[in-house]
Design a protein around this motif. Structure first.
Motif, PDB file in Angstrom:
ATOM      1  N   UNK A   1       0.815  -1.145  -0.063  1.00 42.18           N
ATOM      2  CA  UNK A   1       0.153  -0.138  -0.081  1.00 42.18           C
ATOM      3  C   UNK A   1       1.030   1.118  -0.057  1.00 42.18           C
ATOM      4  N   UNK A   2       0.736   2.176  -0.913  1.00 47.77           N
ATOM      5  CA  UNK A   2       1.396   3.219  -1.139  1.00 47.77           C
ATOM      6  C   UNK A   2       0.661   4.514  -0.420  1.00 47.77           C
ATOM      7  N   UNK A   3       1.215   5.121   0.355  1.00 49.04           N
ATOM      8  CA  UNK A   3       0.283   6.586   0.791  1.00 49.04           C
ATOM      9  C   UNK A   3      -1.155   6.388   1.559  1.00 49.04           C
ATOM     10  N   UNK A   4      -1.347   7.196   2.430  1.00 50.13           N
ATOM     11  CA  UNK A   4      -2.703   7.137   2.830  1.00 50.13           C
ATOM     12  C   UNK A   4      -4.116   7.039   2.152  1.00 50.13           C
ATOM     13  N   UNK A   5      -3.770   7.258   0.770  1.00 49.71           N
ATOM     14  CA  UNK A   5      -5.069   7.207  -0.150  1.00 49.71           C
ATOM     15  C   UNK A   5      -5.268   5.518  -0.422  1.00 49.71           C
ATOM     16  N   UNK A   6      -4.488   4.916   0.037  1.00 47.01           N
ATOM     17  CA  UNK A   6      -4.742   3.505  -0.586  1.00 47.01           C
ATOM     18  C   UNK A   6      -5.656   2.690   0.387  1.00 47.01           C
ATOM     19  N   UNK A   7      -6.358   1.671  -0.020  1.00 50.09           N
ATOM     20  CA  UNK A   7      -7.239   1.024   0.828  1.00 50.09           C
ATOM     21  C   UNK A   7      -6.335   0.103   1.697  1.00 50.09           C
ATOM     22  N   UNK A   8      -5.776   0.466   2.933  1.00 49.53           N
ATOM     23  CA  UNK A   8      -5.000  -0.299   3.699  1.00 49.53           C
ATOM     24  C   UNK A   8      -5.622  -1.550   4.306  1.00 49.53           C
ATOM     25  N   UNK A   9      -6.857  -1.456   4.668  1.00 43.96           N
ATOM     26  CA  UNK A   9      -7.731  -2.390   5.325  1.00 43.96           C
ATOM     27  C   UNK A   9      -7.783  -3.575   4.300  1.00 43.96           C
ATOM     28  N   UNK A  10      -8.406  -3.290   3.238  1.00 42.66           N
ATOM     29  CA  UNK A  10      -8.288  -4.414   2.132  1.00 42.66           C
ATOM     30  C   UNK A  10      -7.049  -5.266   2.017  1.00 42.66           C
ATOM     31  N   UNK A  11      -6.048  -4.342   1.520  1.00 42.70           N
ATOM     32  CA  UNK A  11      -4.652  -4.881   0.991  1.00 42.70           C
ATOM     33  C   UNK A  11      -4.028  -5.631   2.266  1.00 42.70           C
ATOM     34  N   UNK A  12      -4.312  -5.123   3.682  1.00 40.97           N
ATOM     35  CA  UNK A  12      -3.640  -5.988   4.709  1.00 40.97           C
ATOM     36  C   UNK A  12      -4.539  -7.362   4.690  1.00 40.97           C
ATOM     37  N   UNK A  13      -5.919  -7.361   4.718  1.00 41.32           N
ATOM     38  CA  UNK A  13      -6.748  -8.594   4.663  1.00 41.32           C
ATOM     39  C   UNK A  13      -6.390  -9.547   3.814  1.00 41.32           C
ATOM     40  N   UNK A  14      -5.965  -8.919   2.419  1.00 39.69           N
ATOM     41  CA  UNK A  14      -5.687  -9.914   1.371  1.00 39.69           C
ATOM     42  C   UNK A  14      -4.234 -10.630   1.699  1.00 39.69           C
TER      43      UNK A  14
END
Length: 995
Positions: free
Chosen positions: A536-549
């Motif tokens: 995930x790059x930057x605060x605009x990324x969907x961090x929750x989705x990427x961490x779950x994936x």
């Protein structure tokens, strides 16, 4: 014979012409007298021509010429032995043979000029000269020997141990061979049987205050035994150590501590019982002690560097500990430290600029670097193709040395419009770096997605790696963001890929426009042994989705606000999936080669449980190896700095025995101190080179720009006694200056280098810096390498000479003598001969010598011994000159009578002379005729009584005298006619000239 001026031979042409002229134009002389006069004068002129041409004869001589060259340097100490050998050899020469004696040290001096005289003693010779014995230059002795022999040739006998330390004796021998001079050699071993010498003392040029440093000593010894080493700092005793010497080279390491800042001199002395040469027992060094050192510790896990901090504190080394995110963005901040320690720090947590500054600080500014291993360091930390990898002594990949499972990798990269601010370029760089990390058998695929997925590179093997990289570079930013479709396309691509390990990396900076069945994709990946990591790059990324994936895909999740870390993240992921980098199992490291670090393992090496596999670089020094041939501890020099790599850890997880090892603080401090900068801030560095009896001082500029003061550079030398000497430095190359100084006593000298100035009559140095230089003891006192005998044998073989022993002194003059011609100067003898012949020439031409009477007087004794017939013939000889005189007088009278137009007669003097000649001639002629008649009558008539002999001779002589008179009158008539004809011709010529 030989002529010095052969062109003088051209004078022979006018000489021949002159002989011809004398023969034609010498009317006053005639007959044998004329020929004799011409011959004498011709011979005089010929001798003068010979003198002008420099003609000289040669004399053949057979002589032996020998020059004895005695090595009288300090290493020999055999003057008495050499002198007796020379005296014994000299006694074997003949009276005509010659000899000379030369002493050789640094220079060569003639101890006895070449002569044929005998020495005062046949058993000993006392040398009369002194020389510099601190060096051995055999070439100068050979050169002087050749000059003494000159054109005569001969032999040189060299008596030496062959341990030359100046000049080139072999080169001089080649010149002697060309000159036809042979060299006989006599090997005499060095006079010192027991000798211990300190070859060198090594001390770091720069020491930090409070730093523990090592003083390295190299000691040569000719015997086994105990000795004592004493160390001094500025004439104050530091330590006294007892050592055990072995025959040959010995190396010792002693410890010191830099306490007082400033410039310090160090001196080491060795004392051994029975040492015969004290001149080589001392060595010198210098160093500068500066402020305390400082080290920057960068730790990957907070509080994990306690062992490191304790080790530095024990060595009085200051330190600062920070997290990788706290690394400065200013290069100047790194120059404040002497070394940087990266303790289990991943490259993903170091921004692009700090990564670059650390590499430059090491390579350009000499700052040290030490990387300590762990689960997030080296290859596992993603350092592939980074400035830090270039600085370290190891490669992050294994370069095909291990059996690694095949890998299928799909890169899913967001190329939406939001990635156009540089993030996409870094993502492409990360993808390219990943392709470079993989092997040719691995397969890679690249999906670029916006509103939909697009296969940039279908999953393919990397046999055509350049084509894959070119396609990745062509990705352009556009469109929106749809994650699910790109993820599903990547999953389908991996299903059709044949590989043992399959992995997918998803990179995005935004949020997906729609929702999808992500769980079905992750479940399918788990079922087929695939893994998924997300970035995930930057605060605009969907961090929750990427961490779950990442969690569902059994991979790793990365978040970064610094887009420059993207390449390191991709590298780390590739390494983790493609290779098994952590090597586990109990193992004992194998000791390698790393210079002075060998002393750290004198008591053995603790065991390890794990390490990270790397590949040592080609020029690296590996101090410890693993059982599989991987480097555990390695070091090398990178640019201006030094770096060290330790591939195990320092927390106790992989190396518990090392953490509990009592010597770890000292060992770790040694690693760190080895990386400290090896130069100071001084713009100049001075060193010395021995050049025979003089010392060459070399000053080099350490800065980039070569800025020279207006008056030029100069150096002021201050010895231990406080005396100063100022010498101007001459530029010989960019940034290099040299000057020659007289031979100094061994020691460490302060030198002040700066601009040259002259205040009054005294030169001075201004605006400079203080440094130091070391003058070692003379090379003559070094313990030789025992190659001298071999050198002497080479000289003899090269020149065609002999190798003589100490018992063969009588062989000195036992060789084939040289047969040569010696020129003889006979100018004096020729001049004396010319003088005598010149007097003879005058006598022949000017003096009227009665040659007939002289001949009769000389011939009288012989005539008495001859028969009577021969007497009569000899008696008639004198009448011929008298007749010629009468004829000439008559011709002269007629000539002058006829040439006188007035009919005058001859003058009275001439008439009187003619009358006197006539008077003298007639009695002589009558006596001669009488004697002739008497002799003839005696031959015809037998011996009679004394009374009858006179009568018969008188009667028989009357007819003969009448016949003689008639004949004489006839001859006179003919001569008168011939003379008259000659006179007429002369008168006609005279009258013609007058007209």
């Amino acid at each position: 014979m030989q002529a010095n001026y052969p062109w003088m031979y051209t004078l022979l042409v006018p000489w021949l012409a002159y002989i011809y002229w004398m023969h034609r134009h010498t009317p006053r002389l005639g007959g044998a007298r004329k020929h004799t006069a011409i011959a004498v004068r011709s011979l005089i002129i010929l001798l003068l021509i010979a003198l002008l041409a420099g003609i000289h004869p040669y004399r053949s001589l057979d002589q032996r010429h020998v020059v004895f060259v005695a090595d009288r340097s300090a290493s020999m100490n055999h003057d008495a032995l050499i002198g007796s050998w020379i005296a014994e050899g000299w006694s074997g020469k003949s009276e005509r043979d010659t000899g000379a004696i030369i002493s050789a040290g640094l220079q060569a001096v003639t101890d006895r000029a070449r002569s044929s005289q005998q020495l005062p003693s046949e058993t000993a010779y006392d040398f009369r000269t002194s020389l510099n014995a601190r060096h051995t230059d055999l070439s100068r002795g050979l050169q002087m020997g050749a000059s003494l022999l000159g054109k005569d040739g001969g032999r040189i006998i060299l008596l030496s141990d062959g341990e030359q330390n100046a000049g080139d004796a072999l080169r001089q021998s080649r010149l002697l061979r060309e000159a036809g001079i042979r060299v006989d050699t006599v090997y005499i071993a060095s006079g010192q049987e027991q000798d211990a010498a300190i070859d060198e003392l090594l001390v770091p040029l720069s020491i930090k205050q409070g730093e523990t440093f090592s003083l390295q000593l190299a000691v040569q010894s000719t015997f086994d035994g105990n000795a004592e080493i004493r160390l001094y700092e500025d004439d104050l005793e530091m330590s006294v150590s007892t050592i055990q010497l072995e025959r040959g080279e010995n190396r010792f390491s002693l410890q010191g501590v830099g306490l007082e800042p400033g410039f310090h001199r160090y001196r080491a002395e060795i004392h051994a019982s029975g040492d015969e040469q004290p001149a080589n027992n001392t060595a010198y060094a210098f160093s500068r002690v500066s402020g305390p050192p400082a080290v920057l510790i960068v730790e990957g896990q907070q509080g994990s560097s306690g062992n490191i901090e304790e080790a530095l504190a024990a060595s009085m080394i200051g330190y600062d500990t920070i997290a990788p995110e706290q690394l400065s963005l200013e290069l100047a901040q790194y120059a404040m430290y002497d070394s940087i320690i990266l303790h289990n720090v991943p490259a993903t947590r170091i921004a692009e600029k700090p990564m670059e500054w650390i590499g430059r600080a090491v390579g350009d500014y000499g700052i040290g670097l030490l990387m300590l291993g762990g689960e997030e360091s080296f290859g596992l930390g993603g350092y592939f193709h980074t400035p830090i990898e270039r600085a370290l002594p190891v490669y992050m990949d294994l370069q095909g040395r291990k059996q690694i499972p095949s890998l299928g990798l799909v890169l899913v990269i967001d190329r939406s419009g939001s990635m156009s601010d540089g993030k996409l370029e870094l993502a492409k760089e990360a993808a390219i770096r990943t392709v470079e990390l993989l092997r040719d058998d691995d397969k890679v695929g690249v999906i670029a997605f916006d509103s939909g997925p697009d296969w940039i590179v279908e999953p393919t093997a990397l046999s055509e790696r350049d084509d894959v990289i070119a396609k990745i570079q062509g990705i352009q930013a556009e469109g929106g963001t749809e994650i699910y479709s790109a993820l599903a396309a990547g999953y389908e691509g991996l299903l059709n890929t044949d590989a043992q390990r399959k992995h997918m990396i998803l990179l995005t900076d935004g949020q997906s426009a729609g929702n999808g069945a992500y769980e079905s994709v992750t479940a399918g990946m788990n079922e087929h042994g695939m893994t998924l990591s997300t970035v995930a790059i930057g605060d605009g990324a969907d961090q929750a989705l990427l961490e779950w994936l990442a969690s569902k895909g059994k991979g790793r999740y990365y978040f970064t606000n610094d887009q420059s870390t993207i390449p390191a993240i991709f590298s780390r992921e590739t390494v983790l999936m493609s290779r098994t980098y952590v090597v586990e199992g109990d193992m004992s490291p194998t000791i390698g080669q790393a210079g002075d670090w060998g002393r750290l393992w004198q008591d053995g090496v603790p065991q390890l449980r794990a390490y990270i596999a790397t590949t040592a670089k080609e020029l690296a020094e590996v101090a410890l190896w693993s059982h599989e041939g991987d480097p555990i501890l390695s070091r090398w020099t990178y640019g201006a700095g030094r770096t060290v790599a330790w591939t195990s850890d320092m927390t106790g997880k992989w190396a518990p025995d090392w953490v509990t090892w009592s010597r770890l603080p000292q060992v770790l401090a040694e690693w760190v101190k080895w990386t400290f900068p090896q130069f100071d801030s001084s713009p100049y560095r001075a060193r010395t080179e021995m050049n025979g009896g003089a010392i060459k001082l070399i000053v080099e500029s350490t800065g980039g720009a070569d800025i020279v003061p207006e008056g030029g550079l100069a150096v002021s030398l201050e010895g231990e006694d406080g005396n100063q000497e100022v010498k101007r430095l001459m530029p010989v190359a960019p940034g290099r200056y040299e000057t020659t100084i007289p031979e100094l006593a061994p020691g460490a000298y302060l030198s002040y280098i700066g601009g040259y100035g002259a205040e009054g009559a005294e030169p001075s140095v201004t605006g400079g810096i203080t440094t130091g230089l070391v003058v070692p003891y003379a090379a003559e006192y070094r313990i030789g390498n025992h190659e001298g005998e071999e050198l002497l044998a080479k000289i003899a073989n090269l020149t065609g000479g002999r190798t003589l022993s100490l018992a063969e002194a009588k062989e000195s003059y036992r060789f084939q003598p040289a047969s040569y011609k010696q020129p003889y100067d006979w100018s004096r003898e020729l001049l004396l001969l010319v003088l005598l012949m010149w007097l003879a020439d005058i006598a022949i031409r000017r003096l009227s010598v009665p040659w007939a009477r002289m001949g009769q007087a000389l011939y009288a004794p012989i005539r008495k011994m001859m028969p009577s017939g021969k007497h009569a013939e000899a008696a008639g000889v004198p009448s011929r000159p008298i007749s010629r005189l009468k004829q000439r007088a008559s011709e002269r009278s007629r000539f002058y009578n006829q040439s006188n137009r007035n009919g005058s007669s001859l003058n009275t003097a001439e008439s009187a002379a003619a009358a006197r000649i006539q008077e003298r001639a007639e009695p002589a002629e009558r006596d001669q005729s009488d004697r002739l008649s008497d002799n003839r009558s005696e031959k015809k008539k037998p011996s009679q009584t004394g009374s009858q002999a006179p009568t018969e001779r008188g009667e028989a002589g009357e007819p003969l005298r009448a016949e003689k008179a008639a004949s004489t009158e006839a001859d006179a008539g003919r001569n008168e006619a011939a003379s008259q004809a000659t006179i007429n011709r002369l008168l006609a010529a005279k009258l013609k000239n007058k007209r």
